[in-house]
Design a protein around this motif. Structure first.
Motif, PDB file in Angstrom:
ATOM      1  N   ASN A  46      -0.755  52.333  28.830  1.00 44.41           N
ATOM      2  CA  ASN A  46      -0.755  52.647  30.257  1.00 44.41           C
ATOM      3  C   ASN A  46       0.251  53.751  30.578  1.00 44.41           C
ATOM      4  N   ASP A  49      -1.204  56.974  29.397  1.00 43.68           N
ATOM      5  CA  ASP A  49      -2.268  57.409  30.308  1.00 43.68           C
ATOM      6  C   ASP A  49      -1.689  58.067  31.552  1.00 43.68           C
ATOM      7  N   GLN A  50      -0.638  57.484  32.095  1.00 41.54           N
ATOM      8  CA  GLN A  50      -0.016  58.062  33.282  1.00 41.54           C
ATOM      9  C   GLN A  50       0.641  59.397  32.960  1.00 41.54           C
ATOM     10  N   GLU A  53      -2.183  61.883  32.171  1.00 39.92           N
ATOM     11  CA  GLU A  53      -3.163  61.860  33.250  1.00 39.92           C
ATOM     12  C   GLU A  53      -4.593  61.631  32.758  1.00 39.92           C
ATOM     13  N   PHE A  54      -4.750  60.671  31.837  1.00 42.08           N
ATOM     14  CA  PHE A  54      -6.074  60.225  31.405  1.00 42.08           C
ATOM     15  C   PHE A  54      -6.485  59.054  32.277  1.00 42.08           C
ATOM     16  N   ASP A  55      -7.784  58.721  32.236  1.00 39.35           N
ATOM     17  CA  ASP A  55      -8.259  57.599  33.053  1.00 39.35           C
ATOM     18  C   ASP A  55      -7.679  56.284  32.523  1.00 39.35           C
ATOM     19  N   SER A  56      -8.183  55.800  31.414  1.00 35.80           N
ATOM     20  CA  SER A  56      -7.632  54.573  30.812  1.00 35.80           C
ATOM     21  C   SER A  56      -7.949  54.519  29.325  1.00 35.80           C
TER      22      SER A  56
END
Length: 81
Positions: A46, A49-50, A53-56
């Motif tokens: 997570n 991802d943040q 800046e990926f979705d998940s």
């Protein structure tokens, strides 16, 4: 002539009834370790991802790596016999 007293035969052999609670504690501890692997994998994925800046996608990869690590740890700790 005196006969030698028999030593407690159970002292050399482990008593299965006494080992049973320790076995439960061992396996319940392993369940918490597995949960920790998965939660850490989720958290790291997570965070990545943040950051990127990926979705998940990396969250799912982190969870899968956490599950794989938990299973590897489980198989290492299981009795061999």
């Amino acid at each position: 002539m005196e006969t030698p007293q028999k030593e407690n035969q159970n002292s050399s052999k482990p008593n299965k009834e006494e080992d049973q609670p320790l076995s439960y504690l061992k396996f319940s501890g392993m369940a918490f370790e597995m949960l920790a692997y998965i939660i850490i994998g989720y958290w790291v994925g997570n965070q990545l991802d943040q950051h990127f800046e990926f979705d998940s996608i990396l969250t799912l990869v982190g969870i899968m790596l956490g599950i794989a690590g938990a299973l590897i740890n489980l198989f290492r700790k299981l009795p061999k016999n």
